[in-house]
Scaffold this motif. Structure first.
Motif, PDB file in Angstrom:
ATOM      1  N   ASP A  38      -9.503 -22.587  42.253  1.00 53.64           N
ATOM      2  CA  ASP A  38      -9.554 -23.953  42.782  1.00 53.64           C
ATOM      3  C   ASP A  38     -11.009 -24.239  43.138  1.00 53.64           C
ATOM      4  N   VAL A  39     -11.799 -24.527  42.116  1.00 56.01           N
ATOM      5  CA  VAL A  39     -13.239 -24.714  42.279  1.00 56.01           C
ATOM      6  C   VAL A  39     -13.638 -26.051  41.652  1.00 56.01           C
ATOM      7  N   PRO A  40     -14.299 -26.942  42.407  1.00 56.12           N
ATOM      8  CA  PRO A  40     -14.683 -28.249  41.863  1.00 56.12           C
ATOM      9  C   PRO A  40     -15.669 -28.118  40.703  1.00 56.12           C
ATOM     10  N   LEU A  41     -15.588 -29.082  39.794  1.00 58.48           N
ATOM     11  CA  LEU A  41     -16.483 -29.111  38.640  1.00 58.48           C
ATOM     12  C   LEU A  41     -17.279 -30.404  38.616  1.00 58.48           C
ATOM     13  N   HIS A  42     -18.451 -30.309  38.017  1.00 54.09           N
ATOM     14  CA  HIS A  42     -19.336 -31.482  37.880  1.00 54.09           C
ATOM     15  C   HIS A  42     -19.829 -31.536  36.442  1.00 54.09           C
ATOM     16  N   LYS A  43     -19.628 -32.672  35.802  1.00 58.40           N
ATOM     17  CA  LYS A  43     -20.057 -32.871  34.419  1.00 58.40           C
ATOM     18  C   LYS A  43     -21.441 -33.508  34.411  1.00 58.40           C
ATOM     19  N   PHE A  44     -22.327 -32.987  33.554  1.00 56.79           N
ATOM     20  CA  PHE A  44     -23.684 -33.527  33.490  1.00 56.79           C
ATOM     21  C   PHE A  44     -24.190 -33.452  32.057  1.00 56.79           C
ATOM     22  N   LEU A  45     -25.347 -34.045  31.818  1.00 54.05           N
ATOM     23  CA  LEU A  45     -25.964 -34.023  30.494  1.00 54.05           C
ATOM     24  C   LEU A  45     -27.256 -33.225  30.549  1.00 54.05           C
ATOM     25  N   THR A  46     -27.482 -32.415  29.535  1.00 56.74           N
ATOM     26  CA  THR A  46     -28.740 -31.697  29.433  1.00 56.74           C
ATOM     27  C   THR A  46     -29.831 -32.685  28.998  1.00 56.74           C
ATOM     28  N   GLY A  47     -31.067 -32.228  28.976  1.00 60.45           N
ATOM     29  CA  GLY A  47     -32.167 -33.096  28.550  1.00 60.45           C
ATOM     30  C   GLY A  47     -32.014 -33.588  27.130  1.00 60.45           C
ATOM     31  N   ALA A 106     -18.321 -33.994  42.791  1.00 59.81           N
ATOM     32  CA  ALA A 106     -17.365 -32.906  42.564  1.00 59.81           C
ATOM     33  C   ALA A 106     -15.981 -33.461  42.231  1.00 59.81           C
ATOM     34  N   LYS A 107     -15.336 -32.850  41.243  1.00 58.55           N
ATOM     35  CA  LYS A 107     -13.955 -33.204  40.915  1.00 58.55           C
ATOM     36  C   LYS A 107     -13.097 -31.956  41.074  1.00 58.55           C
ATOM     37  N   ARG A 108     -12.090 -32.063  41.932  1.00 57.86           N
ATOM     38  CA  ARG A 108     -11.244 -30.899  42.166  1.00 57.86           C
ATOM     39  C   ARG A 108     -10.611 -30.437  40.854  1.00 57.86           C
ATOM     40  N   SER A 109     -10.644 -29.144  40.622  1.00 61.71           N
ATOM     41  CA  SER A 109     -10.151 -28.578  39.368  1.00 61.71           C
ATOM     42  C   SER A 109      -9.376 -27.309  39.679  1.00 61.71           C
ATOM     43  N   ILE A 110      -8.148 -27.245  39.169  1.00 62.06           N
ATOM     44  CA  ILE A 110      -7.264 -26.129  39.492  1.00 62.06           C
ATOM     45  C   ILE A 110      -6.776 -25.456  38.209  1.00 62.06           C
ATOM     46  N   LYS A 163      -3.853 -27.279  35.894  1.00 62.50           N
ATOM     47  CA  LYS A 163      -3.187 -28.281  36.717  1.00 62.50           C
ATOM     48  C   LYS A 163      -4.003 -29.569  36.764  1.00 62.50           C
ATOM     49  N   THR A 164      -5.247 -29.498  36.323  1.00 62.28           N
ATOM     50  CA  THR A 164      -6.095 -30.687  36.166  1.00 62.28           C
ATOM     51  C   THR A 164      -6.724 -30.569  34.788  1.00 62.28           C
ATOM     52  N   GLY A 165      -7.039 -31.692  34.166  1.00 62.40           N
ATOM     53  CA  GLY A 165      -7.543 -31.652  32.794  1.00 62.40           C
ATOM     54  C   GLY A 165      -9.010 -32.006  32.693  1.00 62.40           C
ATOM     55  N   ARG A 166      -9.868 -31.251  33.363  1.00 61.37           N
ATOM     56  CA  ARG A 166     -11.306 -31.528  33.316  1.00 61.37           C
ATOM     57  C   ARG A 166     -11.935 -31.006  32.027  1.00 61.37           C
ATOM     58  N   THR A 167     -13.016 -31.632  31.631  1.00 61.12           N
ATOM     59  CA  THR A 167     -13.775 -31.174  30.470  1.00 61.12           C
ATOM     60  C   THR A 167     -14.215 -29.724  30.660  1.00 61.12           C
ATOM     61  N   HIS A 168     -13.973 -28.876  29.668  1.00 60.40           N
ATOM     62  CA  HIS A 168     -14.393 -27.470  29.654  1.00 60.40           C
ATOM     63  C   HIS A 168     -13.873 -26.693  30.865  1.00 60.40           C
ATOM     64  N   ILE A 207     -11.262 -24.656  31.657  1.00 58.69           N
ATOM     65  CA  ILE A 207     -10.922 -23.240  31.544  1.00 58.69           C
ATOM     66  C   ILE A 207     -12.181 -22.417  31.270  1.00 58.69           C
ATOM     67  N   ARG A 208     -13.008 -22.893  30.384  1.00 59.60           N
ATOM     68  CA  ARG A 208     -14.205 -22.161  29.985  1.00 59.60           C
ATOM     69  C   ARG A 208     -15.128 -21.926  31.180  1.00 59.60           C
ATOM     70  N   VAL A 209     -15.333 -22.966  31.984  1.00 56.63           N
ATOM     71  CA  VAL A 209     -16.254 -22.850  33.115  1.00 56.63           C
ATOM     72  C   VAL A 209     -15.630 -22.053  34.257  1.00 56.63           C
ATOM     73  N   HIS A 210     -14.346 -22.256  34.516  1.00 54.56           N
ATOM     74  CA  HIS A 210     -13.683 -21.508  35.592  1.00 54.56           C
ATOM     75  C   HIS A 210     -13.665 -20.007  35.304  1.00 54.56           C
ATOM     76  N   LEU A 211     -13.341 -19.623  34.080  1.00 56.73           N
ATOM     77  CA  LEU A 211     -13.291 -18.195  33.762  1.00 56.73           C
ATOM     78  C   LEU A 211     -14.691 -17.581  33.778  1.00 56.73           C
ATOM     79  N   ALA A 212     -15.675 -18.326  33.300  1.00 53.26           N
ATOM     80  CA  ALA A 212     -17.064 -17.837  33.359  1.00 53.26           C
ATOM     81  C   ALA A 212     -17.513 -17.691  34.811  1.00 53.26           C
ATOM     82  N   HIS A 213     -17.116 -18.640  35.653  1.00 55.42           N
ATOM     83  CA  HIS A 213     -17.458 -18.596  37.081  1.00 55.42           C
ATOM     84  C   HIS A 213     -16.872 -17.347  37.737  1.00 55.42           C
TER      85      HIS A 213
END
Length: 312
Positions: A183-192, A208-212, A232-237, A239-245
């Motif tokens: 249960d870690v919030p995610l933030h979407k951003f753009l690279t340069g 921050a967007k709550r992501s579960i 439980k939430t459908g944020r961009t990437h 699963i990929r970011v949560h597991l890497a975290h």
């Protein structure tokens, strides 16, 4: 100044993807720049890149200079393995390496190819999305009423989500048995370079967007763990970011993974060259009948073959 009315083809799309498809030849970085500056208006108001467009919305686009280029070839017609279909929706088993729609440097995806393969279809829209590198169950609506009903299910709050999506993910190392909820919030951003990325942030972060994510160990190998991952939430990437975290990035992930490991696996005996993330199970309430439907797509042959080498 260009003024457009969103039709059925654009309804439900993000503003950035809508503009990238519309403004062929305009650099991606410039498209995001005019959105951030407020020059693009939706129904006379400012809008963000991830604003979802609705049928009938008016989009105002400032004059932009497009690069001269040859007219893109139409998407080739292509059918995908159908897991479920009726008059309201179709669920296909998307292969890895195929985008769900054109844009962001991709000429076409599943939706464009299916529309070409089914010219008689009066309506065909994506209900949700999968990353290009992810395989598995992808749902498309064949009626606007079905699209609206299914997307309403997706938008429900985390504890009330009706649509259930479970993925198979292979990670290196031994996943901790006690780590079952992320249960870690995610933030979407753009690279340069204008590339979309996601990172974990503290709960107090202004964007921050709550992501579960729920994680269950499916199978253990000597150096890897196969996981059942339910979002439980459908944020961009997400699963990929949560597991890497959590210290266990998905095998083969080109954005958030262990690049040295990915390279060694691609060059090794198994020659495993894709991301091991597969949308394996899908549960939803039928938009017309109200019946609960559960679907499953088996692991692709290359993933099964790789697991066989790990078990040897």
């Amino acid at each position: 100044m260009l003024r457009l009315t969103v039709d059925e083809g654009g309804a439900g799309q993000r503003l950035d993807n809508f503009l990238l498809r519309l403004l062929k030849g305009v650099p991606k970085t410039h498209v995001y720049r005019v959105i951030r500056s407020g020059e693009v208006r939706v129904n006379k108001g400012r809008a963000a890149a991830d604003t979802r467009l609705a049928l009938g919305d008016e989009v105002r686009v400032p004059p932009v200079r497009t690069a001269q280029r040859d007219e893109a070839a139409p998407a080739p017609p292509r059918e995908f393995p159908v897991v479920y279909e009726d008059e309201y929706l179709v669920v296909v088993d998307k292969p890895a390496g195929v985008a769900v729609h054109g844009g962001s440097g991709v000429s076409f995806g599943v939706i464009e190819q299916l529309r070409r393969a089914r010219p008689q279809a009066k309506f065909l829209e994506l209900v949700h999305r999968l990353d290009k590198e992810t395989s598995g169950l992808l749902m498309l609506a064949k009626k606007r009423s079905a699209l609206t009903a299914l997307q309403d299910q997706l938008r429900q709050r985390p504890g009330e989500k009706v649509i259930g999506k479970t993925y198979a993910a292979l990670v290196p190392g031994s996943w901790p048995e006690k780590l079952k909820v992320i249960d870690v919030p995610l933030h979407k951003f753009l690279t340069g370079e204008g590339e979309r990325r996601v990172r974990t942030v503290e709960p107090g972060h202004e964007e921050a967007k709550r992501s579960i994510t729920l994680v269950k160990v499916a199978r253990r190998f000597r150096d890897f763990t196969l996981l059942d991952v339910t979002i439980k939430t459908g944020r961009t990437h997400q699963i990929r970011v949560h597991l890497a975290h959590a210290g266990h990035a998905i095998v083969g992930d080109p954005k958030y993974g262990d690049f040295a490991l990915n390279k060694s696996l691609a060059r090794g005996p198994a020659k495993f060259e894709r991301m091991f993330l597969h949308a394996q199970r899908l549960r939803f309430v039928h938009p017309a009948t109200g019946a609960e439907i559960g679907l499953e797509a088996p692991l692709p042959p290359e993933c099964e073959a790789f697991l066989t080498t790990l078990a040897a």
